[in-house]
Design an enzyme around this catalytic site. Structure first.
Site, PDB file in Angstrom:
ATOM      1  N   GLU A  34      28.031 -24.308   7.523  1.00 26.75           N
ATOM      2  CA  GLU A  34      26.598 -24.023   7.665  1.00 26.75           C
ATOM      3  C   GLU A  34      25.930 -24.309   6.333  1.00 26.75           C
ATOM      4  OE1 GLU A  34      24.122 -23.158   9.938  1.00 26.75           O
ATOM      5  OE2 GLU A  34      22.911 -23.344   8.126  1.00 26.75           O
ATOM      6  N   ARG A 108      15.536 -13.961  17.457  1.00 28.54           N
ATOM      7  CA  ARG A 108      16.621 -14.920  17.211  1.00 28.54           C
ATOM      8  C   ARG A 108      17.572 -14.407  16.133  1.00 28.54           C
ATOM      9  NH1 ARG A 108      17.962 -19.034  13.733  1.00 28.54           N
ATOM     10  NH2 ARG A 108      19.080 -20.783  14.659  1.00 28.54           N
ATOM     11  N   TYR A 220       6.252 -11.031  24.499  1.00 29.32           N
ATOM     12  CA  TYR A 220       7.262 -10.103  25.038  1.00 29.32           C
ATOM     13  C   TYR A 220       7.831  -9.247  23.912  1.00 29.32           C
ATOM     14  CZ  TYR A 220      10.264 -14.125  23.733  1.00 29.32           C
ATOM     15  OH  TYR A 220      10.858 -15.162  23.072  1.00 29.32           O
ATOM     16  N   ASP A 299      20.789 -28.352  20.433  1.00 30.31           N
ATOM     17  CA  ASP A 299      19.633 -29.174  20.055  1.00 30.31           C
ATOM     18  C   ASP A 299      20.042 -30.524  19.453  1.00 30.31           C
ATOM     19  OD1 ASP A 299      17.958 -27.230  20.940  1.00 30.31           O
ATOM     20  OD2 ASP A 299      17.007 -26.806  19.013  1.00 30.31           O
TER      21      ASP A 299
END
Ligand SMILES: Cc1cc2nc3c(=O)[nH]c(=O)nc-3n(C[C@H](O)[C@H](O)[C@H](O)COP(=O)(O)OP(=O)(O)OC[C@H]3O[C@@H](n4cnc5c(N)ncnc54)[C@H](O)[C@@H]3O)c2cc1C
Length: 400
Positions: A34, A108, A220, A299
């Site tokens: 990462e 997220r 939301y 993605d």
């Protein structure tokens, strides 16, 4: 563990971390690279429908996710033209029971944090933060991945490489440099509200979808319902990559200032402090998702418009299917991996293309104006909530 059982995953986003857990559950050793030094708080809310939450539950994530996730009671479809709600689709416990898995909305960062904690607890997953995928070469023993940490380069031998490094994927660029993300002409503005400061009509646990002329608005609860996630989608020309550029609140307020937007929708827009912008890019259909022992996921393979709320869901499904395919390939057979990965791509592409089409079409429907908006609202009312919900069955009822 032998290189024949080692998989390198580039990217510790939602797809990469789910892939690591899914592969480790099948007995693989996984190295996750990462590039970020730490997994960012950037971003806002995500929706996870049962097709995706089922996979996370099976991976043992329920105890980590339930304290932060919210199970919305319903989706309220609101029309700016009609001035309020035109349909309410029931979700909640009843829908969860029917689908066999929950419908969750969450931040997220909460999802990524839960996945990261689960990854850190797994002895066969090595998560390397601040470590960027740089290059890969294929050979008879599998492949060698070059990773960079600061100025230092390191090589690692593995059986396969999974490019889960997002829309601006370096792995995809290595395989298919001709494929580039395209700006959609739409910008997502995102912000959050402190739920404790709002009247109850704004904070009940439901997803509000406001459809209006050339724009829409979604709100939301997230973070154990302490915050409301607000996303406004409007046309625009600002098109820089990234997830969290600061935005001028007045620009957005002006876009919603028209009398065609009811006061409730404008109130939501006005109450957010600290808007962030995210230019919506998508990928064209890349055809092949794999090349030899390298596969793309999430993605990196198929970034789509977020209007079907399936960006994270499709990455999670990809991860589960990829791990299943690899676990079914015979023993330590490096030579068989390209065919296995091809099978993964074949299994995924049709479904993802269909979801992508649905997302694009949904966006067009949300933004209708004039008589077409009236026809849309009448059709939604005539259809009724149960039939509206049943139209999503093909997405939510998917199983591995
Ligand atoms: C910071 C951020 C915030 C987001 N916020 C939202 C949001 O609020 N709402 C929403 O619907 N979607 C959001 N998204 C997108 C959403 O997470 C994805 O659409 C979906 O979850 C699919 O995830 P993915 O794993 O395929 O890609 P991503 O979630 O984009 O993850 C890709 C990961 O790969 C890493 N990476 C990139 N290049 C390299 C490299 N060369 N080497 C190693 N690592 C690399 C990135 O740092 C990132 O962590 C966000 C994505 C990011 C990265």
């Amino acid at each position: 563990m032998a290189a024949a059982r080692t998989i390198i995953v580039a990217g510790a986003g939602i797809g990469g971390l789910t892939a690591a857990l899914s592969l480790a559950a099948k007995g693989f050793r996984v190295i996750v690279l990462e590039k970020a030094e730490r997994l960012e708080e950037a971003g806002a809310g995500l929706q996870l429908s049962p097709n995706a939450s089922r996979i996370l539950v099976d991976l043992g994530l329920r105890p980590r996710l339930t304290p932060r996730a919210v199970t919305p009671e319903a989706i309220s479809i609101m029309s700016a033209r009609a001035g309020g709600e035109i349909a309410r689709l029931p979700l909640g416990e009843a829908a969860s029971l029917r689908a066999g898995a929950p419908y969750w909305v969450m931040h997220r960062a909460d999802l990524q944090g839960a996945l990261q904690a689960q990854v850190n607890d797994h002895p066969d997953i090595d998560l390397r933060l601040g470590c960027q995928f740089e290059d890969v070469t294929l050979h008879a023993k599998g492949l060698t991945v070059v990773q960079r940490r600061g100025d230092a380069r390191q090589q690692e031998l593995a059986a396969a490489l999974v490019g889960a490094d997002g829309i601006w994927s370096a792995v995809r660029n290595h395989l298919f440099p001709q494929v580039q993300p395209q700006f959609s002409g739409l910008i997502a503005w995102r912000g959050t509200l402190d739920a404790t400061t709002l009247p109850r009509e704004y904070t009940s646990p439901r997803i509000q979808l406001w459809m209006g002329p050339d724009a829409h608005l979604v709100a939301y609860p997230i973070s154990a319902a302490r915050q409301i996630n607000v996303v406004a989608i409007v046309p625009g020309t600002w098109n820089r990559p990234g997830w969290s550029a600061p935005g001028d609140a007045n620009e957005l307020k002006n876009a919603f200032a028209s009398h065609r937007w009811p006061a409730t929708a404008r109130m939501l827009i006005g109450a957010v402090d600290g808007w962030r912008r995210w230019a919506l890019f998508t990928l064209p259909d890349i055809g092949e998702w794999t090349d030899g022992s390298i596969a793309l996921l999430g993605d990196a393979a198929h970034a789509m418009l977020p209007f079907a709320a399936q960006g994270a869901g499709m990455a999670i499904e990809d991860a589960a299917v990829l791990a299943k395919c690899l676990s079914e390939s015979p023993g330590d057979n490096i030579a068989g991996i390209p065919a296995t990965l091809k099978r993964y791509g074949r299994l995924r592409r049709g479904r993802v293309l269909r979801v992508r089409r649905a997302a694009r079409q949904q966006g067009r429907i949300y933004h209708l104006t004039g008589p077409l908006a009236l026809a849309r609202d009448l059709a939604i009312k005539a259809m009724g909530p149960q039939r509206m919900l049943a139209r999503q069955d093909w997405i939510y009822d998917w199983r591995l």
